[in-house]
Design a protein around this motif. Structure first.
Motif, PDB file in Angstrom:
ATOM      1  N   LEU A   4       0.827  -1.205   0.000  1.00  0.00           N
ATOM      2  CA  LEU A   4       0.000   0.000   0.000  1.00  0.00           C
ATOM      3  C   LEU A   4       0.865   1.259   0.000  1.00  0.00           C
ATOM      4  O   LEU A   4       0.538   2.263  -0.647  1.00  0.00           O
ATOM      5  CB  LEU A   4      -0.938  -0.008   1.213  1.00  0.00           C
ATOM      6  CG  LEU A   4      -2.008  -1.112   1.222  1.00  0.00           C
ATOM      7  CD1 LEU A   4      -2.750  -1.124   2.548  1.00  0.00           C
ATOM      8  CD2 LEU A   4      -2.979  -0.926   0.062  1.00  0.00           C
TER       9      LEU A   4
ATOM     10  N   ALA B  66      -3.884   5.368  -1.081  1.00  0.00           N
ATOM     11  CA  ALA B  66      -4.271   3.961  -1.186  1.00  0.00           C
ATOM     12  C   ALA B  66      -4.496   3.375   0.200  1.00  0.00           C
ATOM     13  O   ALA B  66      -3.653   3.529   1.086  1.00  0.00           O
ATOM     14  CB  ALA B  66      -3.186   3.172  -1.924  1.00  0.00           C
ATOM     15  N   HIS B  67      -5.629   2.691   0.385  1.00  0.00           N
ATOM     16  CA  HIS B  67      -5.883   1.994   1.641  1.00  0.00           C
ATOM     17  C   HIS B  67      -6.882   0.872   1.408  1.00  0.00           C
ATOM     18  O   HIS B  67      -7.673   0.901   0.452  1.00  0.00           O
ATOM     19  CB  HIS B  67      -6.402   2.945   2.715  1.00  0.00           C
ATOM     20  CG  HIS B  67      -7.707   3.613   2.376  1.00  0.00           C
ATOM     21  ND1 HIS B  67      -7.767   4.840   1.757  1.00  0.00           N
ATOM     22  CD2 HIS B  67      -8.990   3.201   2.548  1.00  0.00           C
ATOM     23  CE1 HIS B  67      -9.036   5.175   1.570  1.00  0.00           C
ATOM     24  NE2 HIS B  67      -9.793   4.203   2.036  1.00  0.00           N
TER      25      HIS B  67
ATOM     26  N   ILE C 250      -9.374  -2.313  -2.472  1.00  0.00           N
ATOM     27  CA  ILE C 250      -8.519  -1.144  -2.218  1.00  0.00           C
ATOM     28  C   ILE C 250      -9.239   0.094  -2.736  1.00  0.00           C
ATOM     29  O   ILE C 250      -9.851   0.074  -3.805  1.00  0.00           O
ATOM     30  CB  ILE C 250      -7.169  -1.263  -2.957  1.00  0.00           C
ATOM     31  CG1 ILE C 250      -6.407  -2.508  -2.527  1.00  0.00           C
ATOM     32  CG2 ILE C 250      -6.316  -0.012  -2.747  1.00  0.00           C
ATOM     33  CD1 ILE C 250      -5.141  -2.746  -3.351  1.00  0.00           C
TER      34      ILE C 250
END
Length: 231
Positions: free
Chosen positions: A89, A108-109, A135
């Motif tokens: 990530l 991004a997570h 994501i």
């Protein structure tokens, strides 16, 4: 009046109104869902991707939305094979090296499966021994098939790709295959120059007014003229 609409594009629909590949093709296009003469997509969304598309009949608005130089943020919901770890990530966030260069920093997570998710036809391929995860990825550039290449670069191929938002416009409340009109925003324009100082390189136009004072010849020229008269 200019028009702007949002559309929730289904999977396997071409992001254009005609199929230039074949006159007898059965592939679906935007014309199978949208009956609005004169509007055109502001940016593209791949045939195998789903989600938000914006369309307009206003050229300046179309250019403003789709021009990568404006770096308008786009958020994608990405279903990937496996579960990315923290390092993966972070790589997506800081930028990953692709064949056409390093991607810009992104957000991004991991996220839960979207609550408003619809069934896809056909469904994604699944492997019994390999889980999938979601994501949320927000980028500000538009390289060709960028999101898919980014997740592949960290070892997690994309299985399903849904564009959730473009700038402040989102998919909220919009079912798959449906569209609706939006309020047309004011498109930023270039300010007109006013009160700018004259450039140092700018040339001044010489005056055409006659000079009332007669210019005197230098002493050397006057002496030479006298000598000629004497001879």
């Amino acid at each position: 009046m200019p028009r702007l609409i949002r559309f929730n594009k289904p999977y396997d629909v071409l992001p254009q109104f005609t199929d230039r590949g074949s006159q007898e093709s059965s592939r679906k296009t935007l014309s199978d869902f949208i009956d609005c003469p004169g509007v055109y997509p502001a940016g593209r969304l791949d045939r195998d991707s789903e989600g938000l598309m914006l369309l307009t009949d206003f050229g300046r608005l179309q250019a403003w939305i789709s021009d990568p130089s404006h770096k308008m943020a786009k958020t994608y919901w990405v279903q990937v094979e496996g579960q990315p770890d923290r390092a993966g990530l972070e790589a997506l966030s800081k930028g990953v090296e692709l064949k056409d260069g390093l991607t810009l920093p992104a957000s991004a997570h991991l996220m839960e499966e979207p609550a408003m998710l619809w069934a896809r036809t056909p469904p994604i391929r699944e492997r019994k021994n390999i889980p999938t995860s979601w994501i949320s990825l927000t980028i500000k550039e538009g390289k060709n098939r960028q999101v898919r290449r980014m997740t592949a670069a960290i070892g997690h191929p994309t299985l399903r790709l849904i564009r959730y938002s473009i700038g402040t416009w989102t998919l909220e409340g919009l079912s798959q295959g449906s569209w609706e009109d939006l309020e047309v925003p004011r498109v930023p324009g270039r300010p007109k120059p006013s009160g700018l100082p004259k450039s140092r390189t700018e040339k001044t136009v010489p005056s055409t007014k006659p000079n009332s004072k007669k210019r005197k010849s230098p002493p050397e020229k006057r002496d030479s003229a006298r000598r000629k008269r004497k001879t």
